[in-house]
Design a protein around this motif. Sequence first.
Motif, short mmCIF file in Angstrom:
data_model
loop_
_atom_site.label_atom_id
_atom_site.label_comp_id
_atom_site.label_asym_id
_atom_site.label_seq_id
_atom_site.Cartn_x
_atom_site.Cartn_y
_atom_site.Cartn_z
N PRO A 240 0.83 -1.30 0.04
CA PRO A 240 0.10 0.08 0.05
C PRO A 240 0.74 1.27 -0.09
O PRO A 240 0.61 2.08 -0.59
N GLU B 201 3.02 1.40 -3.73
CA GLU B 201 2.28 1.67 -4.82
C GLU B 201 1.29 2.88 -4.55
O GLU B 201 0.78 3.58 -5.41
N GLY B 202 0.70 2.87 -3.37
CA GLY B 202 -0.24 3.87 -3.06
C GLY B 202 0.34 5.25 -3.20
O GLY B 202 -0.11 6.31 -3.63
N TYR C 282 2.88 6.20 -4.86
CA TYR C 282 2.70 6.38 -6.23
C TYR C 282 1.62 7.12 -7.11
O TYR C 282 1.88 7.95 -7.69
N TRP C 283 0.67 6.20 -6.59
CA TRP C 283 -0.63 6.77 -7.16
C TRP C 283 -1.08 8.10 -6.77
O TRP C 283 -1.51 9.08 -7.55
N ILE D 285 -1.67 11.37 -9.22
CA ILE D 285 -2.92 12.14 -9.30
C ILE D 285 -2.80 13.69 -9.00
O ILE D 285 -3.23 14.47 -9.64
N ASP E 97 -11.89 12.68 -9.18
CA ASP E 97 -10.42 12.73 -8.58
C ASP E 97 -10.40 12.82 -7.04
O ASP E 97 -9.53 12.01 -6.25
N LEU F 245 -11.48 9.71 -5.55
CA LEU F 245 -10.51 8.94 -5.82
C LEU F 245 -9.44 8.75 -4.76
O LEU F 245 -8.81 7.98 -4.20
N ASP G 89 -10.62 7.46 -1.38
CA ASP G 89 -10.48 6.09 -1.40
C ASP G 89 -9.21 5.31 -1.43
O ASP G 89 -8.84 4.71 -0.50
N ILE G 90 -8.28 6.14 -2.16
CA ILE G 90 -6.96 5.47 -1.94
C ILE G 90 -6.34 5.67 -0.84
O ILE G 90 -5.79 4.75 -0.20
N ASP H 140 -8.04 5.57 2.04
CA ASP H 140 -8.40 4.81 2.72
C ASP H 140 -7.87 3.17 2.55
O ASP H 140 -7.87 2.59 3.64
N ASN H 141 -7.49 3.03 1.30
CA ASN H 141 -6.92 1.73 1.30
C ASN H 141 -5.36 1.57 1.77
O ASN H 141 -4.86 0.54 1.78
N ILE H 142 -5.01 2.66 1.84
CA ILE H 142 -3.54 2.80 2.58
C ILE H 142 -3.60 2.73 4.04
O ILE H 142 -2.77 2.19 4.73
#
Lengths: 426, 863
Positions: free
Chosen positions: A346, A349-350, A352-353, A357, A370, A373, A376-377, A379-381
């Motif tokens: 996470p 890659e997170g 980086y993403w 953005i 955006d 997004l 949400d990213i 939240d995923n980290i």
Amino acid sequence: MEKILFKHIDFPEQYKIDVYIKNGGYIALSKALKEFTPDDLIEMVKKSNLRGRGGAGFPTGVKWGFVPKDSPKAKYLICNADEGEPGTFKDRWLLEKDPHQLLEGIIISSYATGAHLCFIYIRGEFSFGAKRLKGAIEEAYQKGFLGKNILGTGFDLDIILYRGGGAYICGEETSLMNSIQGERGLTRLKPPFPTSAGVYECPTVINNVETLSNIPHIVLNGPEWFSSIGTPTSPGPKIYSVSGHVKKPGNYELPMGTTLKEIIYEHAGGIKDNKNLKAVIPGGISTPVLTPDKLFAKMDFDSMCDVGSMLGSGAVIVMDETTCMVKSAQRMVKFFEHESCGKCTPCREGTYWLSRILERIENGGGEEGDIQLLLDICDNICGKTLCPMGDGAIIPVLSTIENFREEYEYHIKNKKCMVTPVRRFD
Amino acid sequence: MKITIDNKEVEVDPGTTILETAKKAGIEIPTFCWHEKLDVYGGCRLCLVEVDDLPKLQLACATYVCDGMRVKTNSPKVIKARKGNLEFLLINHPLDCPTCDKAGECELQDYVFKYGSDKKRFKEKKRRFIVDRSQTFDDLKIGPQIIRNQNRCIICARCIRFIKDIAGEDELGDFNKGYRSEINSLPEIPIANQYAGNVVELCPVGALTSKAFRYKIRVWLTKKIESVCPFCGDGCNLFLWVKDNRIYRVTSRRNDKIDEGFLCDRGRFGYDFVNHPDRLKTPLLKENNDFIPVSWEEAFETIAKRFEKIKKDYGPDFLAGVGSPKLANEDNYIFQKFFRTVIGTNNIDHRVNIKNPLPGSDFKDYKNFFGMSDSIEDLENSDLIFILGCDMNLEHPIIALRIRKTQRKNGTFVILANPKRTKLKNIATYELLYKYGTEVAFLNGILNQIIDEKLYRIEENKIRELKDWVKEYDLDKVSDITGVPAEKIKTVAKFISQKERVIFLLGREIILHHQTQDVVDSVNNLILLLGNGRKGSLNLLWEYNNSCGALDIGILPDRLPGYLPVNDLESKKRFENFWKEKLSEKPGKSFNKMLEAILQGSLKAMYIMGSDPVREFPDRNFGLKALKKLDFLVVQDIFLTETAKIADVVLPGASFAEKDGTFTNCERRVQKLKRGFKPLYDSKADWEIICELANYWGSDFDYPQAKDITSEIAEVVPIYSGFKCEQIDENRKRLDLSFEKEKVRFKRADYKKIPDDKEYPFVLITGNTYYHFGTLTQKGENLNSIVSEGFCEINPEDAKNLDIFDGDLIKLESLSGKIEIKAKLKGNIQKGTVFVPINFEKIRYNLLMDKDKLVDRVRIRKS
């Protein structure tokens, strides 16, 4: 408040051992070794309620107490001098200008925790600090404060000065230990915690430079004196590093719990060019940004939590009205993207993403959705990474969206900054 | 402890992780970085689950359960985290599945299919690790067999952890950090250790692929065949991936009792001899020094006619059969049955590479020559592993891994005693380098030291005799003979005597030794001396995949199957009843004696199956001279070997991939291999050829399938009794050898002085190499791409004195011959010795050897 850690910071040649001793140095060491048992010292530090100054604020005495007494393994103390949190420059002063205060703290702490070898892990970029420390260590050996049979008490201690290679993540204690062992600075799983299996799988105590520098003063003046300074839950003096759009950036030693307003307007001279304040990061870039309506907040561990931020390392970054918050978030995330160790998905890659953005939005390529997004990213980290860095990396994004969402929307819609002129940080 | 996982209650022991608990409950938790045989890493973050009411998700792989714990593996929170994680892994992952070798067995593919999201939200540019702008796929060759595609990598670090922790090498690491992290080898240092191929199998995605398998076939078109490695004695379990009579690759068929899911590169990449174009295609008959292809009928007719005649003219003992430690038990069983019943002789052997094969027919105590008394797994329950005369990484790479493992996990001590420095040295507590051939003196020195310092625990009166024998081996003398410092012998003697459970592993050096019996006796003396409550055990590690099987099955001149003496009436009767033929009770000749007999005129014909004595017998001139003198020689092999070239009839056998059967590995575990495809061209399985020949002769060898032979072996061979063909794989049992464990007593073993030779100052040591084993691997492309050429390892100081540089062409000369070879300067070779590999056809190492010499010596000349 009378200065404590910085009392002699500007005294000429304070870094020299004779000057330090003339100014009352190494008295605490003698007192600690001759008058107290290690357990007494741990109790004393527990009683003082000194909390770690590295950022997390964990009670130092409690940490020392975790070291297993019956372990047949060697015990180590590590001084974390890998000061890398952007905005923080307090440890640098302490070790460049008053290195013996730190060494004295280290020797007392080693005695208390049963360590006979201490590593000082110093940030690679601090070449001057490393030189100063090296000189100070040599002096301390010559005077018998280090080496075998210190002050005739039978206590032995050696210090190894270890220079880092410039990775932010090596300030995180488990990567720091890997780095000392000559391995890559990748974080380790916890548990086991360093106090049970740290460097070379041996019990290890890791403390920050500022934390250790407080120890001699606690020994000299007693825990009651220490806890009378600051707030009851976060006692003692604190060095605040103030930077950004202020008239007098610098390190200020004040009691814990000094308000942001006092720090910025009384000590740092207020906002540069008399502009309006837009945002403050209170404790280094992995702490959430605060808006001017939170200036009343006290700068201590608990009060900062109450207003939705963290004390962190006490690095106050001040941003005035000309700052684009999208750009600032992008710049901060870029830092984390660059400094992620890459071990866990996470964070690697997170960041980086997120970084891509934010760059896109900043460069006028933002699209609808955006913001959602990004959230949400985050939240995923959040909470899913190996070490706290992942959580730190999303804070600039989350807190700027929370407080300055309209700037993001403006950016996405109008493909440019809401504030003019754009002031570049980089 | 009771754990509730997804509303299922599971009972587990303390110290179990959530992941293991879930496995027990039959619940899948996806993982990438976790691997049962590797340390927990915690990097991929895919196995996060919800535990009790903790706000943060917890790692299933690293969280230990506690009583009453409630775990959810499919709550909305977990599902979202998984989706998010797989999305993270996919954002930069190239969508080149159509050309990726891993497609079809890719863990990322499978997990995304199962748990992933079908929406694409990543609009940015994918990260690329460009190797060469003109290339489409960013492939980088990081080793002779390993190709890396960093774009596909998910940084689970299984490869790095395997190489570092399991294999103990430093060739692979991660470079850069964060999103630029990449797996790579150091510049100029390719990843080429002997276990390198495992990283391809460990890689969950297509980031690491092997040159041998790349772009050859889609994996789902192949068929997976259960097999066993045909090279060393470890007996690793394999899957052969075959299609249309071709092996496309070999992967591990994990067997925790042996290989734990790892293979060495010889086993993994050495399979391509099977489909080599030079394979023998039809029977060949020599006419006017030329081979002409003939039908099986014609070949059988010739063999039967010639054998018949020699048998009639001279008697059955003028014929001999040579089996092979590389062929299956079924082949060897039928072979010895053929010779014992149809021909009627005990002239059977398989030990073509040993000068003085022990045990001889007069030798009663077979116990120590059976192989291992411990299993490979048992190594983990020892306090000390004492390796004597064995370069473990060359001879038994997978046992070497197990030794590394137990050293790392259990702190087992390792002592190395070898005539050269070996790879395990970095985990050894002590390394003792003795002069070649001085083992007995060395061991007696230790014995003497233990007695001197009264470190033994056996009663005083029991060692009186031993004391007398060994007292002449005082420290200074032993140190002088062996070259091991006296202080070190002293320390080691003390160290050994402090340990409770000591396992001795004896290798090739001892098997081929001029004093094998004495070395084994000395080790036994040591074990007895340490004795009393302490456990010591002796393990002789036989070299080949089926060395133990060939011994068990009676490819021996003096023993019937199951080591029953040929001259023991009861045993003879047992087999006569079973085979319904009269058997000779006269012990036959061992291989070296057969050769002597040929030259004396008392042996006229020979049938060699699966062995290549011209290449393997430790005296090429002698071997060749004898074999050429034969009236009639039949060679059955898969290639036209050097021995086949001088044969009168050559029969094409089948490789291990083309037949069913069983191998018995060095720890005497009987394992089944299955036929991947029918024998290529016009070849036949070796047992089938013998059966047909016997039937042609008028016998009744009625075995429709290999498993009928296996059943007969189980029925008739005492130590294999109870093994049923179907059970072999399920039980994965070792044979119980307790039947002949006799009481061992101290036996006198004296060091035989090796004469010096000023003219030929270098001792010649031979052996396998990291990338080649035996004589077959060199046929294949794959391993040749790593090393294709023989070399002579020589100590740098010796080389300096002789003015030889690395890579120079040198001449090795002995009284019997000379060879030309490249020099390789290596510090692990002791001064005064040279090492020459046995794996290369062009390096005729046995030309330098003399069967009558205790030790072979050479001199070095610059070419």
